[in-house]
Design a protein around this motif. Structure first.
Motif, short mmCIF file in Angstrom:
data_model
loop_
_atom_site.label_atom_id
_atom_site.label_comp_id
_atom_site.label_asym_id
_atom_site.label_seq_id
_atom_site.Cartn_x
_atom_site.Cartn_y
_atom_site.Cartn_z
N GLN A 138 0.82 -1.22 0.00
CA GLN A 138 0.00 0.00 0.00
C GLN A 138 0.85 1.27 0.00
O GLN A 138 0.37 2.35 0.30
CB GLN A 138 -0.92 -0.01 1.22
N ILE A 139 2.12 1.11 -0.33
CA ILE A 139 3.03 2.25 -0.32
C ILE A 139 3.42 2.65 -1.74
O ILE A 139 4.35 3.42 -1.93
CB ILE A 139 4.30 1.94 0.50
N TYR A 140 2.67 2.13 -2.71
CA TYR A 140 3.02 2.42 -4.11
C TYR A 140 1.99 3.34 -4.76
O TYR A 140 0.84 3.40 -4.33
CB TYR A 140 3.09 1.11 -4.91
N PRO A 141 2.41 4.02 -5.86
CA PRO A 141 1.43 4.83 -6.58
C PRO A 141 0.35 3.97 -7.22
O PRO A 141 0.61 2.84 -7.63
CB PRO A 141 2.26 5.54 -7.65
N ASN A 142 -0.84 4.52 -7.28
CA ASN A 142 -1.99 3.84 -7.88
C ASN A 142 -2.59 4.72 -8.96
O ASN A 142 -2.61 5.94 -8.81
CB ASN A 142 -3.08 3.62 -6.83
N MET A 143 -3.13 4.11 -9.99
CA MET A 143 -3.74 4.93 -11.04
C MET A 143 -4.92 4.19 -11.67
O MET A 143 -4.84 3.00 -11.96
CB MET A 143 -2.71 5.24 -12.13
N ASP A 144 -6.01 4.92 -11.84
CA ASP A 144 -7.13 4.44 -12.66
C ASP A 144 -6.84 4.94 -14.07
O ASP A 144 -7.26 6.03 -14.48
CB ASP A 144 -8.44 5.02 -12.11
N GLY A 145 -6.06 4.15 -14.80
CA GLY A 145 -5.47 4.58 -16.07
C GLY A 145 -6.49 5.10 -17.08
O GLY A 145 -6.29 6.15 -17.69
N GLN A 146 -7.58 4.35 -17.25
CA GLN A 146 -8.55 4.75 -18.27
C GLN A 146 -9.21 6.08 -17.93
O GLN A 146 -9.45 6.91 -18.80
CB GLN A 146 -9.61 3.66 -18.43
N PHE A 147 -9.50 6.27 -16.63
CA PHE A 147 -10.13 7.51 -16.19
C PHE A 147 -9.18 8.69 -16.43
O PHE A 147 -9.58 9.74 -16.95
CB PHE A 147 -10.50 7.42 -14.70
N VAL A 148 -7.92 8.49 -16.04
CA VAL A 148 -6.92 9.57 -16.22
C VAL A 148 -6.76 9.88 -17.70
O VAL A 148 -6.69 11.05 -18.10
CB VAL A 148 -5.57 9.16 -15.58
N PHE A 149 -6.72 8.84 -18.50
CA PHE A 149 -6.56 9.01 -19.95
C PHE A 149 -7.68 9.88 -20.51
O PHE A 149 -7.43 10.84 -21.25
CB PHE A 149 -6.58 7.61 -20.61
N LYS A 150 -8.92 9.55 -20.13
CA LYS A 150 -10.08 10.30 -20.67
C LYS A 150 -10.04 11.77 -20.24
O LYS A 150 -10.36 12.66 -21.03
CB LYS A 150 -11.39 9.66 -20.17
N MET A 151 -9.66 12.00 -19.00
CA MET A 151 -9.57 13.40 -18.53
C MET A 151 -8.45 14.14 -19.26
O MET A 151 -8.59 15.29 -19.65
CB MET A 151 -9.28 13.43 -17.02
#
Ligand code: UT7
Length: 356
Positions: A241-254
């Protein structure tokens, strides 16, 4: 009235090249997947225990200072943008000052925490100080060491394959040359989606967080102590739980929505159009994002500088590295209109127009 010009620019990338094939040995991924989804072929990783955001930033800064034709003691303000600082605090600004051996002048140092748009934010801050005449040689650095804090298991593959290490720097000075310099900068943020691309731990947060599937995250806070021991827990370490997380598709769309918006906002303010742009230097988030934005703006391949193929996403360092390369390659000429734009974690985003 002064405008701000880039008087010197430089970059530094560590020697160690890490190809997609090397990542294949560490996690369930493939060169084909990474290249198809991101355009990345390889990235650089800092020398372990030798290089940091500060040391890489200093190497880039030395080049920028030399090219600006000033002595390092003439730098009168430091701005340092990074999401991967050497220490939680103090920030890299003062560490850079020490690394460059310019502490004697006791100049101010400011740290910017705006992730991928850190360089554009830093440029905008510097621009205000130059325009008011308060500072004359601002050193703006963007530097990142991602390799020390990524999850190299398959669990972290959507984030880890994207990021690389490196640094870029500029020296900013006032100019009275008619029409030249920073024409405008535009900055935005929307904290609604703060956790969509984030590294939450270690942190002093409420502990009330949910993962992508809406499930509650257990951070493993001890229940028998009132203070302390919450910043980083054994549970966090044991459960990645100490790593970066990303909702890739959501970020991409934004990203593909906000990039064109903030570029058009800047162009409209100064009465220009996308056709006036000679060189677009986007934050290197994903080649597909940059190509989409360029197409939307009607820009051809020779009007866009992409180097994500060789360096991955270096966050706050990506724009100054790319611009430095473009300048070194002779792709930026006096009088050209340069457009910088970035979008990333926060979300924060911004653009800048510079008449070179
Ligand atoms: O710089 C800051 C801003 N950041 C960005 O702008 C990044 C924006 N997002 C992206 O660039 C893309 O979303 C990624 C490149 C991160 C991911 O590409 P995607 O096409 O959106 O993939 P996805 O996350 O939807 O995942 C598709 C599949 C999943 O498998 P299933 O569920 O379909 O079986 C993932 O588990 O690809 C899988 N996957 C991978 N497979 C091989 C995710 N990462 C990897 C990987 N290698 N590294």
């Amino acid at each position: 009235m002064f405008r701000t010009k880039i008087a010197g620019i430089g970059h530094y990338v560590p020697e160690k090249v890490v190809t997609n094939h090397e990542l294949e040995k560490l996690m369930d991924t493939s060169d084909a997947w990474i290249q198809e989804r991101t355009g990345i072929r390889e990235r650089r990783y800092a020398a372990k225990f030798k290089e940091t955001s500060t040391t890489m930033g200093a190497r880039a800064a030395e080049v920028a200072i030399e090219r600006a034709g000033i002595h390092k003691e003439e730098v009168d303000f430091i701005i340092f943008a990074t999401l991967s600082p050497d220490y939680y605090f103090p920030g890299c600004g003062v560490l850079l000052q020490r690394e460059l051996e310019i502490t004697a002048t006791e100049i101010p140092a400011l740290d910017i925490r705006n992730q991928c748009s850190g360089f554009v934010y830093g440029l905008s801050v510097a621009d205000q100080f130059i325009k008011t005449g308060m500072y004359k040689n601002i050193l703006l650095v963007g530097a990142e060491i991602h390799s020390m804090g990524l999850d190299f298991s398959t669990e972290g593959r959507n984030v880890t394959v994207i990021f690389g290490d490196g640094a870029g720097a500029v020296v900013l000075q006032p100019t009275e040359e008619p029409g030249k310099g920073v024409l405008t900068t535009k900055l935005h943020s929307d904290g609604t989606y703060a956790e969509k691309l984030a590294m939450i731990n270690p942190g002093a947060h409420s502990g009330y967080h949910f993962n992508k599937r809406g499930e509650h995250i257990d951070w493993g806070y001890p229940t028998d102590v009132e203070y302390g021991q919450n910043f980083v827990t054994q549970h966090m370490l044991d459960h990645g739980q100490i790593y970066p997380n990303m909702d890739g598709q959501f970020v991409f769309k934004m990203a593909v929505q906000k990039f064109p918006e903030v570029i058009m906002e800047a162009l409209q303010e100064v009465g220009l159009t996308p056709a006036d742009i000679n060189m677009f230097v986007p934050h290197q988030a994903n080649l597909r994002i940059s190509e989409f934005v360029a197409k939307k703006m009607g820009l051809g391949p020779h009007q866009v500088w992409n180097n994500i193929q060789r360096y991955g996403n270096t966050t706050a360092a990506s724009i100054p590295i790319a611009l430095s390369e473009a300048v070194e390659a002779g792709a930026v000429k006096s009088g050209d209109l340069i457009c910088l734009a970035a979008f990333g974690s926060g979300f924060t985003w911004g653009s800048a127009l510079i008449r070179w």
